[in-house]
Design a protein around this motif. Structure first.
Motif, PDB file in Angstrom:
ATOM      1  N   LEU A  75       0.784  -1.234   0.000  1.00 20.65           N
ATOM      2  CA  LEU A  75       0.000   0.000   0.000  1.00 20.65           C
ATOM      3  C   LEU A  75       0.822   1.294   0.000  1.00 20.65           C
ATOM      4  O   LEU A  75       0.451   2.259  -0.674  1.00 20.65           O
ATOM      5  CB  LEU A  75      -0.969   0.004   1.188  1.00 20.65           C
ATOM      6  N   PRO A  76       1.928   1.369   0.760  1.00 23.22           N
ATOM      7  CA  PRO A  76       2.698   2.629   0.754  1.00 23.22           C
ATOM      8  C   PRO A  76       3.149   3.065  -0.641  1.00 23.22           C
ATOM      9  O   PRO A  76       3.305   4.267  -0.892  1.00 23.22           O
ATOM     10  CB  PRO A  76       3.910   2.303   1.650  1.00 23.22           C
ATOM     11  N   ILE A  77       3.354   2.120  -1.545  1.00 25.63           N
ATOM     12  CA  ILE A  77       3.760   2.480  -2.906  1.00 25.63           C
ATOM     13  C   ILE A  77       2.672   3.306  -3.581  1.00 25.63           C
ATOM     14  O   ILE A  77       2.951   4.273  -4.296  1.00 25.63           O
ATOM     15  CB  ILE A  77       4.062   1.212  -3.731  1.00 25.63           C
ATOM     16  N   LEU A  78       1.413   2.935  -3.350  1.00 31.64           N
ATOM     17  CA  LEU A  78       0.295   3.669  -3.936  1.00 31.64           C
ATOM     18  C   LEU A  78       0.036   4.978  -3.180  1.00 31.64           C
ATOM     19  O   LEU A  78      -0.299   5.989  -3.785  1.00 31.64           O
ATOM     20  CB  LEU A  78      -0.963   2.804  -3.928  1.00 31.64           C
ATOM     21  N   ILE A  79       0.175   4.939  -1.882  1.00 29.36           N
ATOM     22  CA  ILE A  79      -0.110   6.126  -1.069  1.00 29.36           C
ATOM     23  C   ILE A  79       0.901   7.245  -1.338  1.00 29.36           C
ATOM     24  O   ILE A  79       0.543   8.422  -1.394  1.00 29.36           O
ATOM     25  CB  ILE A  79      -0.117   5.756   0.428  1.00 29.36           C
ATOM     26  N   PHE A  80       2.167   6.869  -1.537  1.00 26.32           N
ATOM     27  CA  PHE A  80       3.219   7.872  -1.729  1.00 26.32           C
ATOM     28  C   PHE A  80       3.728   7.888  -3.174  1.00 26.32           C
ATOM     29  O   PHE A  80       4.912   8.148  -3.424  1.00 26.32           O
ATOM     30  CB  PHE A  80       4.383   7.602  -0.765  1.00 26.32           C
ATOM     31  N   ALA A  81       2.830   7.640  -4.127  1.00 20.71           N
ATOM     32  CA  ALA A  81       3.222   7.554  -5.533  1.00 20.71           C
ATOM     33  C   ALA A  81       3.875   8.833  -6.045  1.00 20.71           C
ATOM     34  O   ALA A  81       4.899   8.792  -6.741  1.00 20.71           O
ATOM     35  CB  ALA A  81       2.015   7.201  -6.396  1.00 20.71           C
ATOM     36  N   LYS A  99     -21.811  11.766 -19.048  1.00 20.69           N
ATOM     37  CA  LYS A  99     -22.960  12.510 -18.542  1.00 20.69           C
ATOM     38  C   LYS A  99     -22.628  13.413 -17.357  1.00 20.69           C
ATOM     39  O   LYS A  99     -23.045  14.562 -17.309  1.00 20.69           O
ATOM     40  CB  LYS A  99     -24.090  11.540 -18.164  1.00 20.69           C
ATOM     41  N   LEU A 100     -21.891  12.860 -16.373  1.00 16.77           N
ATOM     42  CA  LEU A 100     -21.588  13.638 -15.171  1.00 16.77           C
ATOM     43  C   LEU A 100     -20.261  14.390 -15.276  1.00 16.77           C
ATOM     44  O   LEU A 100     -19.922  15.164 -14.386  1.00 16.77           O
ATOM     45  CB  LEU A 100     -21.573  12.712 -13.943  1.00 16.77           C
ATOM     46  N   ASN A 101     -19.515  14.125 -16.344  1.00 12.08           N
ATOM     47  CA  ASN A 101     -18.262  14.836 -16.624  1.00 12.08           C
ATOM     48  C   ASN A 101     -17.279  14.762 -15.451  1.00 12.08           C
ATOM     49  O   ASN A 101     -16.645  15.754 -15.070  1.00 12.08           O
ATOM     50  CB  ASN A 101     -18.552  16.311 -16.972  1.00 12.08           C
ATOM     51  N   LEU A 102     -17.110  13.559 -14.901  1.00 17.94           N
ATOM     52  CA  LEU A 102     -16.226  13.367 -13.755  1.00 17.94           C
ATOM     53  C   LEU A 102     -14.788  13.034 -14.153  1.00 17.94           C
ATOM     54  O   LEU A 102     -13.927  12.872 -13.289  1.00 17.94           O
ATOM     55  CB  LEU A 102     -16.779  12.262 -12.847  1.00 17.94           C
ATOM     56  N   GLY A 103     -14.544  12.893 -15.449  1.00 11.15           N
ATOM     57  CA  GLY A 103     -13.188  12.686 -15.943  1.00 11.15           C
ATOM     58  C   GLY A 103     -12.559  11.383 -15.489  1.00 11.15           C
ATOM     59  O   GLY A 103     -13.219  10.349 -15.369  1.00 11.15           O
ATOM     60  N   VAL A 104     -11.240  11.458 -15.203  1.00  8.38           N
ATOM     61  CA  VAL A 104     -10.471  10.265 -14.831  1.00  8.38           C
ATOM     62  C   VAL A 104     -11.009   9.618 -13.556  1.00  8.38           C
ATOM     63  O   VAL A 104     -11.101   8.393 -13.443  1.00  8.38           O
ATOM     64  CB  VAL A 104      -8.975  10.620 -14.657  1.00  8.38           C
ATOM     65  N   LEU A 105     -11.382  10.446 -12.582  1.00  6.65           N
ATOM     66  CA  LEU A 105     -11.897   9.908 -11.321  1.00  6.65           C
ATOM     67  C   LEU A 105     -13.219   9.164 -11.544  1.00  6.65           C
ATOM     68  O   LEU A 105     -13.492   8.151 -10.904  1.00  6.65           O
ATOM     69  CB  LEU A 105     -12.080  11.031 -10.304  1.00  6.65           C
ATOM     70  N   ALA A 125       4.191  13.335 -12.123  1.00 12.90           N
ATOM     71  CA  ALA A 125       4.240  12.908 -10.724  1.00 12.90           C
ATOM     72  C   ALA A 125       2.993  13.362  -9.963  1.00 12.90           C
ATOM     73  O   ALA A 125       2.406  12.593  -9.192  1.00 12.90           O
ATOM     74  CB  ALA A 125       5.499  13.469 -10.058  1.00 12.90           C
ATOM     75  N   LYS A 126       2.579  14.614 -10.181  1.00  9.28           N
ATOM     76  CA  LYS A 126       1.404  15.147  -9.482  1.00  9.28           C
ATOM     77  C   LYS A 126       0.124  14.442  -9.926  1.00  9.28           C
ATOM     78  O   LYS A 126      -0.767  14.186  -9.118  1.00  9.28           O
ATOM     79  CB  LYS A 126       1.292  16.652  -9.732  1.00  9.28           C
ATOM     80  N   GLU A 127       0.029  14.113 -11.191  1.00  8.14           N
ATOM     81  CA  GLU A 127      -1.166  13.433 -11.699  1.00  8.14           C
ATOM     82  C   GLU A 127      -1.251  12.004 -11.188  1.00  8.14           C
ATOM     83  O   GLU A 127      -2.343  11.476 -10.957  1.00  8.14           O
ATOM     84  CB  GLU A 127      -1.140  13.435 -13.241  1.00  8.14           C
ATOM     85  N   ALA A 128      -0.089  11.367 -10.990  1.00  6.51           N
ATOM     86  CA  ALA A 128      -0.059   9.962 -10.558  1.00  6.51           C
ATOM     87  C   ALA A 128      -0.567   9.787  -9.127  1.00  6.51           C
ATOM     88  O   ALA A 128      -1.157   8.758  -8.801  1.00  6.51           O
ATOM     89  CB  ALA A 128       1.364   9.420 -10.665  1.00  6.51           C
ATOM     90  N   GLY A 129      -0.334  10.797  -8.279  1.00  6.86           N
ATOM     91  CA  GLY A 129      -0.698  10.673  -6.864  1.00  6.86           C
ATOM     92  C   GLY A 129      -2.163  10.388  -6.609  1.00  6.86           C
ATOM     93  O   GLY A 129      -2.512   9.352  -6.023  1.00  6.86           O
ATOM     94  N   PRO A 130      -3.078  11.278  -7.037  1.00  6.31           N
ATOM     95  CA  PRO A 130      -4.512  11.033  -6.788  1.00  6.31           C
ATOM     96  C   PRO A 130      -5.031   9.770  -7.467  1.00  6.31           C
ATOM     97  O   PRO A 130      -5.846   9.047  -6.893  1.00  6.31           O
ATOM     98  CB  PRO A 130      -5.181  12.287  -7.391  1.00  6.31           C
ATOM     99  N   LEU A 179      -4.240   6.442  -5.595  1.00  8.32           N
ATOM    100  CA  LEU A 179      -5.077   6.141  -4.425  1.00  8.32           C
ATOM    101  C   LEU A 179      -6.335   5.385  -4.834  1.00  8.32           C
ATOM    102  O   LEU A 179      -6.836   4.537  -4.084  1.00  8.32           O
ATOM    103  CB  LEU A 179      -5.459   7.439  -3.710  1.00  8.32           C
ATOM    104  N   TRP A 180      -6.836   5.672  -6.035  1.00  5.05           N
ATOM    105  CA  TRP A 180      -8.022   4.979  -6.521  1.00  5.05           C
ATOM    106  C   TRP A 180      -7.727   3.526  -6.893  1.00  5.05           C
ATOM    107  O   TRP A 180      -8.656   2.741  -7.091  1.00  5.05           O
ATOM    108  CB  TRP A 180      -8.609   5.717  -7.731  1.00  5.05           C
ATOM    109  N   PHE A 181      -6.457   3.195  -6.998  1.00  4.25           N
ATOM    110  CA  PHE A 181      -6.099   1.816  -7.313  1.00  4.25           C
ATOM    111  C   PHE A 181      -6.056   0.911  -6.078  1.00  4.25           C
ATOM    112  O   PHE A 181      -5.915  -0.302  -6.210  1.00  4.25           O
ATOM    113  CB  PHE A 181      -4.745   1.764  -8.032  1.00  4.25           C
ATOM    114  N   ILE A 182      -6.160   1.484  -4.885  1.00 10.56           N
ATOM    115  CA  ILE A 182      -6.135   0.661  -3.674  1.00 10.56           C
ATOM    116  C   ILE A 182      -7.271  -0.360  -3.663  1.00 10.56           C
ATOM    117  O   ILE A 182      -7.039  -1.552  -3.405  1.00 10.56           O
ATOM    118  CB  ILE A 182      -6.166   1.552  -2.409  1.00 10.56           C
TER     119      ILE A 182
END
Length: 382
Positions: free
Chosen positions: A40-46, A117-123, A60-65, A68-71
């Motif tokens: 998990l720390p690998i994903l948390i501190f990506a 429809k909801l335009n939530l993008g990558v998330l 690097a900044k894009e990878a962080g959020p 976390l969704w990959f957990i």
């Protein structure tokens, strides 16, 4: 690491030790859950990890959020991969097919709702993937716990905590074997991040890797039942998509992106992509043979030499020194896959399958536990 479940369950089912399949499944859950938690720390501190590796700040900044969704996906893999191997060992492929078909339809629907429809993008895309993925696990739980695997699932048991060491060893060998293969693509994508126009290079390379792996991958799980049939089937599939990529290579990228620059970069790799698909229609079957025979350690050594001693250095040399950039990295990757495929072909051809049967029998006898009924029927000694 879940391919250990495939080896043990497949061999136990062949030996008619049906009750052991459920125990092996539970042992794999224990080992894989602990492993997933350690990772998990690998994903948390990506983001911090990518910065330490010197990747571009925007990447690097894009990878962080996103990481976390990959957990939830990591924990989904713990159950989905082990259950898939458990069911496939019993020839319940239709059940798996139905579960994943339903998940696929749900994934499409949720992606359309969340992203379009909801335009939530990558998330939104990640949320759709998480929900759709876990429906397969929930469906599999209902099938197993609902009594549709009466011979192989006898309920939860403390026996799952016994004899873990041999399963851990096989799981580690399996993990090393497959991670070396998966990391090979990841290392080359990482190297693409240091090229000029890094974001374009990474996007193009990632699309090609995804297409190559997914389209070229045959039914590797069937390899232990019939090598010739699996190879013939996979090669036919590979040839079909090889032709498609040669004909429509300049259009494939538009399935994943609307960016003209990325599409052009993918188009320039279409010929290499086509031949990679053809290679990937053979290589997974040969790896599946090794997994079925419990020879993960041997393949791990093959992967180290093929990928990291040959493939990565050639890719780095052509990409940076030769200034071929993404094309050079892809040629290096292809060279590694060619070497691995040839070596696995030789190993499969030279394998003494009678000896492998004896090894499998010895392994199963070491891990065998009697059922409650068998224990009650055993005569007591004074």
């Amino acid at each position: 690491m879940s391919s250990a479940t495939e080896t043990l369950c497949g061999q136990a089912f062949g030996a008619r030790q049906y009750h052991m399949l459920g125990i092996y499944l539970q042992r794999s859950w224990i080992i894989d859950l602990i492993t997933a938690t350690i990772l998990l720390p690998i994903l948390i501190f990506a983001t911090s990890i990518f910065r330490l590796l010197g990747e571009e700040e925007a990447i690097a900044k894009e990878a962080g959020p996103i990481s976390l969704w990959f957990i939830p996906i990591v924990y989904y893999f713990v159950f989905s991969l082990t259950i898939q191997n458990y069911l496939q060992a019993q020839l319940k492929n239709m059940v798996i097919g139905c579960l994943y078909a339903a998940s696929f339809v749900l994934h499409l629907l949720l992606s359309w709702i969340f992203v379009i429809k909801l335009n939530l993008g990558v998330l939104g895309a990640m949320g759709a993937m998480i929900i759709a993925s876990w429906t397969t696990v929930i469906g599999a739980f209902v099938y197993i716990f609902g009594g549709w695997c009466p011979n192989t699932w006898k309920g939860f048991t403390t026996a799952a905590f016994s004899d873990l060491l041999p399963v851990i060893k096989l799981s580690l060998s399996s993990g090393v074997m497959l991670c070396l293969e998966l990391w090979y693509n990841a290392v080359l994508v990482l190297l693409a991040g240091y090229l000029k126009n890094a974001e374009i290079a990474i996007s193009a390379f990632s699309i090609c890797v995804r297409v190559s792996n997914e389209l070229g991958r045959g039914d590797a799980k069937a390899a232990k039942f019939s090598i010739k049939v699996a190879l013939a089937t996979s090669i036919c599939i590979g040839v079909f998509f090889w032709i498609l990529c040669l004909v429509f290579g300049n259009k494939i990228a538009y399935l994943f992106t609307s960016n003209e620059e990325i599409a052009e970069a993918v188009s320039s790799l279409s010929v290499l992509l086509a031949f990679s698909i053809l290679l990937n229609s053979v290589q997974p079957v040969l790896s599946g043979v090794a997994v079925g025979a419990g020879r993960q350690t041997v393949v791990a050594y093959v992967n180290v030499i093929s990928y990291y001693v040959i493939g990565v250095p050639i890719g780095a040399l052509l990409g940076y020194v030769g200034d071929w950039e993404v094309t050079g990295l892809w040629i290096g990757m292809t060279c590694g896959i060619v070497v691995q495929t040839l070596v696995l072909c030789y190993i499969t051809w030279r394998t003494d399958w009678d000896e492998e049967v004896n090894k499998a029998s010895k392994r199963l006898n070491k891990l065998f536990l009697k059922t409650l009924e068998e224990s009650n029927e055993s005569p007591t000694q004074d």
